[in-house]
Design a protein around this motif. Sequence first.
Motif, PDB file in Angstrom:
ATOM      1  N   ARG A  52       0.967  -1.231   0.105  1.00 21.77           N
ATOM      2  CA  ARG A  52       0.077   0.554  -0.106  1.00 21.77           C
ATOM      3  C   ARG A  52       0.996   1.262   0.016  1.00 21.77           C
ATOM      4  N   GLY A  53       1.997   1.181   0.112  1.00 20.15           N
ATOM      5  CA  GLY A  53       2.674   2.148  -0.263  1.00 20.15           C
ATOM      6  C   GLY A  53       4.026   2.301   0.274  1.00 20.15           C
ATOM      7  N   ILE A  54       4.996   3.390   0.721  1.00 24.22           N
ATOM      8  CA  ILE A  54       5.981   3.322   2.017  1.00 24.22           C
ATOM      9  C   ILE A  54       6.088   3.272   2.656  1.00 24.22           C
ATOM     10  N   PRO A  55       5.125   4.419   3.922  1.00 23.76           N
ATOM     11  CA  PRO A  55       4.675   4.278   4.988  1.00 23.76           C
ATOM     12  C   PRO A  55       4.416   2.936   5.523  1.00 23.76           C
ATOM     13  N   GLU A 100       7.947  12.325   8.200  1.00 20.95           N
ATOM     14  CA  GLU A 100       7.049  11.806   8.659  1.00 20.95           C
ATOM     15  C   GLU A 100       7.999  10.333   9.134  1.00 20.95           C
ATOM     16  N   LEU A 101       8.804   9.196   8.346  1.00 16.63           N
ATOM     17  CA  LEU A 101       9.295   7.978   9.076  1.00 16.63           C
ATOM     18  C   LEU A 101      10.368   8.324   9.999  1.00 16.63           C
ATOM     19  N   SER A 102      11.006   9.306  10.345  1.00 15.47           N
ATOM     20  CA  SER A 102      11.763  10.143  11.134  1.00 15.47           C
ATOM     21  C   SER A 102      11.338   9.834  12.608  1.00 15.47           C
ATOM     22  N   SER A 103      10.283  10.633  12.206  1.00 12.33           N
ATOM     23  CA  SER A 103       9.695  11.297  13.763  1.00 12.33           C
ATOM     24  C   SER A 103       9.251   9.248  14.616  1.00 12.33           C
TER      25      SER A 103
END
Length: 204
Positions: free
Chosen positions: A128-131, A161-164
């Motif tokens: 469904r995507g990278i996240p 977003e992903l670093s959080s």
Amino acid sequence: MVPGEQGPTVARTAEGEPIDPFDLVDRLPPKSPLYVVDLNGVERGDPQVEYLQELARDLELWVDAGVRTADQSIDIFVAGATRVVLSSVQLHGPEELERAWKLSPSILFEVEWSDQGLSPVHPDWGSRGIPDLVTRVREVAPIDVILSPRNTAIDWGLVRELSSGGTVYLDGVFERTDAERLKAAGGQVGIYHWTEEEMRANSA
């Protein structure tokens, strides 16, 4: 190797001779971090373990050798790698990632994509995507993630977003001039690819 129109090509000196990788790394300070992509391993599943052992004597090696299974990751650690990269386009699913983590937590997971989108080898890698993919990885363990956009621009909002939610490194199209933006987005490390000119200068 350096990028070419049909894929990686041999980097050469100003005189046209192939650049010897050992001459190049001999000029680096001891224990320098070096990110190595073993093309034999990535393309043919046959990593050049002897070369990795030589490089690992004086350097801190992060190695992408096209690992498909957890057992293969141990072979790269035994060769002297400090950290082993497991990739969404190579590793055969979350079960192999969990097994690899249990064998050694010194692994990284690379999320690789292009302007055509994600092309994971296993459907469980975040279709469904990278996240979604990164969430799936972090459900296995607190694994550091490498984001690797290949021929598309860096999405700094995605990095933020992903670093959080955990440690994020940036590879792919990352340039030295992106260092401040990486820091501002919360990323920890940028993996920079030398140009052919820089290789020549450092091997001369």
